[in-house]
Scaffold this motif. Structure first.
Motif, PDB file in Angstrom:
ATOM      1  N   TYR A   3       0.843  -1.190   0.000  1.00 38.48           N
ATOM      2  CA  TYR A   3       0.000   0.000   0.000  1.00 38.48           C
ATOM      3  C   TYR A   3       0.879   1.241   0.000  1.00 38.48           C
ATOM      4  O   TYR A   3       1.955   1.270   0.609  1.00 38.48           O
ATOM      5  CB  TYR A   3      -0.885   0.045   1.258  1.00 38.48           C
ATOM      6  CG  TYR A   3      -1.908  -1.050   1.327  1.00 38.48           C
ATOM      7  CD1 TYR A   3      -3.198  -0.841   0.857  1.00 38.48           C
ATOM      8  CD2 TYR A   3      -1.594  -2.289   1.869  1.00 38.48           C
ATOM      9  CE1 TYR A   3      -4.152  -1.852   0.921  1.00 38.48           C
ATOM     10  CE2 TYR A   3      -2.545  -3.297   1.945  1.00 38.48           C
ATOM     11  CZ  TYR A   3      -3.823  -3.066   1.461  1.00 38.48           C
ATOM     12  OH  TYR A   3      -4.757  -4.069   1.524  1.00 38.48           O
ATOM     13  N   SER A  88      -3.639  -6.641   5.230  1.00 38.83           N
ATOM     14  CA  SER A  88      -5.010  -6.267   4.877  1.00 38.83           C
ATOM     15  C   SER A  88      -5.126  -4.751   4.811  1.00 38.83           C
ATOM     16  O   SER A  88      -4.249  -4.022   5.300  1.00 38.83           O
ATOM     17  CB  SER A  88      -5.988  -6.798   5.930  1.00 38.83           C
ATOM     18  OG  SER A  88      -5.761  -6.138   7.171  1.00 38.83           O
ATOM     19  N   LEU A  89      -6.232  -4.297   4.252  1.00 39.01           N
ATOM     20  CA  LEU A  89      -6.511  -2.865   4.233  1.00 39.01           C
ATOM     21  C   LEU A  89      -6.619  -2.329   5.653  1.00 39.01           C
ATOM     22  O   LEU A  89      -6.117  -1.247   5.954  1.00 39.01           O
ATOM     23  CB  LEU A  89      -7.799  -2.572   3.450  1.00 39.01           C
ATOM     24  CG  LEU A  89      -8.262  -1.121   3.432  1.00 39.01           C
ATOM     25  CD1 LEU A  89      -7.215  -0.196   2.844  1.00 39.01           C
ATOM     26  CD2 LEU A  89      -9.574  -0.993   2.691  1.00 39.01           C
ATOM     27  N   ASP A  90      -7.244  -3.086   6.545  1.00 43.79           N
ATOM     28  CA  ASP A  90      -7.365  -2.644   7.934  1.00 43.79           C
ATOM     29  C   ASP A  90      -6.006  -2.416   8.572  1.00 43.79           C
ATOM     30  O   ASP A  90      -5.808  -1.448   9.308  1.00 43.79           O
ATOM     31  CB  ASP A  90      -8.165  -3.659   8.755  1.00 43.79           C
ATOM     32  CG  ASP A  90      -9.648  -3.641   8.427  1.00 43.79           C
ATOM     33  OD1 ASP A  90     -10.135  -2.621   7.881  1.00 43.79           O
ATOM     34  OD2 ASP A  90     -10.331  -4.645   8.714  1.00 43.79           O
ATOM     35  N   GLU A  91      -5.052  -3.301   8.287  1.00 48.43           N
ATOM     36  CA  GLU A  91      -3.703  -3.140   8.821  1.00 48.43           C
ATOM     37  C   GLU A  91      -3.038  -1.895   8.237  1.00 48.43           C
ATOM     38  O   GLU A  91      -2.384  -1.136   8.944  1.00 48.43           O
ATOM     39  CB  GLU A  91      -2.866  -4.382   8.513  1.00 48.43           C
ATOM     40  CG  GLU A  91      -1.496  -4.368   9.158  1.00 48.43           C
ATOM     41  CD  GLU A  91      -0.721  -5.649   8.872  1.00 48.43           C
ATOM     42  OE1 GLU A  91       0.435  -5.535   8.410  1.00 48.43           O
ATOM     43  OE2 GLU A  91      -1.275  -6.740   9.103  1.00 48.43           O
ATOM     44  N   LEU A  93      -4.592   0.768   7.146  1.00 50.31           N
ATOM     45  CA  LEU A  93      -5.271   1.922   7.734  1.00 50.31           C
ATOM     46  C   LEU A  93      -4.769   2.196   9.147  1.00 50.31           C
ATOM     47  O   LEU A  93      -4.621   3.352   9.552  1.00 50.31           O
ATOM     48  CB  LEU A  93      -6.785   1.709   7.735  1.00 50.31           C
ATOM     49  CG  LEU A  93      -7.445   1.705   6.359  1.00 50.31           C
ATOM     50  CD1 LEU A  93      -8.895   1.244   6.460  1.00 50.31           C
ATOM     51  CD2 LEU A  93      -7.337   3.071   5.700  1.00 50.31           C
ATOM     52  N   ALA A  94      -4.486   1.145   9.895  1.00 46.69           N
ATOM     53  CA  ALA A  94      -3.932   1.322  11.244  1.00 46.69           C
ATOM     54  C   ALA A  94      -2.567   2.008  11.171  1.00 46.69           C
ATOM     55  O   ALA A  94      -2.253   2.871  11.994  1.00 46.69           O
ATOM     56  CB  ALA A  94      -3.842  -0.024  11.957  1.00 46.69           C
ATOM     57  N   LYS A  97      -2.946   5.777  10.415  1.00 41.82           N
ATOM     58  CA  LYS A  97      -3.323   6.581  11.583  1.00 41.82           C
ATOM     59  C   LYS A  97      -2.123   6.932  12.444  1.00 41.82           C
ATOM     60  O   LYS A  97      -2.207   7.806  13.296  1.00 41.82           O
ATOM     61  CB  LYS A  97      -4.360   5.828  12.421  1.00 41.82           C
ATOM     62  CG  LYS A  97      -5.707   5.718  11.749  1.00 41.82           C
ATOM     63  CD  LYS A  97      -6.658   4.930  12.624  1.00 41.82           C
ATOM     64  CE  LYS A  97      -7.999   4.722  11.958  1.00 41.82           C
ATOM     65  NZ  LYS A  97      -8.907   3.912  12.796  1.00 41.82           N
TER      66      LYS A  97
END
Length: 116
Positions: A3, A88-91, A93-94, A97
């Motif tokens: 990403y 993952s996308l969630d990782e 995104l974390a 942040k």
């Protein structure tokens, strides 16, 4: 999956104060990048010089025109990026942040094209 974490900020704050605030944000980025590198997550990235150093090549009707600065006027400018490996996308995104910002701003998370 890899990403891009694209950092958008109002660069006037950093342009106006190249003293302590500048040193603090650089130190924060060095620490963040160092942590990601030690975990094998960081795949690349860089800070960018301010938008007044940019030139945009814009194609219209098959012809290119050159413009000083970014083509679009915006309060926030692209100031740098990280390329990270995340499960993952969630990782991703974390991680976004946690990207150091000098003030208000945003971090756009975008998956890289996997050509395999």
């Amino acid at each position: 999956m890899q990403y891009a974490l694209l950092i958008f900020e109002d660069e006037t704050a950093l342009r106006e104060d190249r003293g302590r605030a500048w040193e603090e944000i650089l130190a924060a980025h060095q620490a963040f990048a160092g942590e990601l590198a030690s975990k094998g997550i960081l795949k690349g990235g860089a800070g960018l010089k301010t938008s007044d150093t940019a030139t945009t090549a814009r194609k219209s009707s098959g012809q290119y025109a050159l413009h000083d600065g970014p083509y679009a006027e915006a309060r926030e400018q692209l100031g740098g990026f990280y390329i990270v490996e995340a499960a993952s996308l969630d990782e991703a995104l974390a991680l976004a942040k946690r990207v150091p910002l000098a003030g208000d701003g945003s971090v756009e998370v975008r998956p890289l094209i996997d050509e395999d």
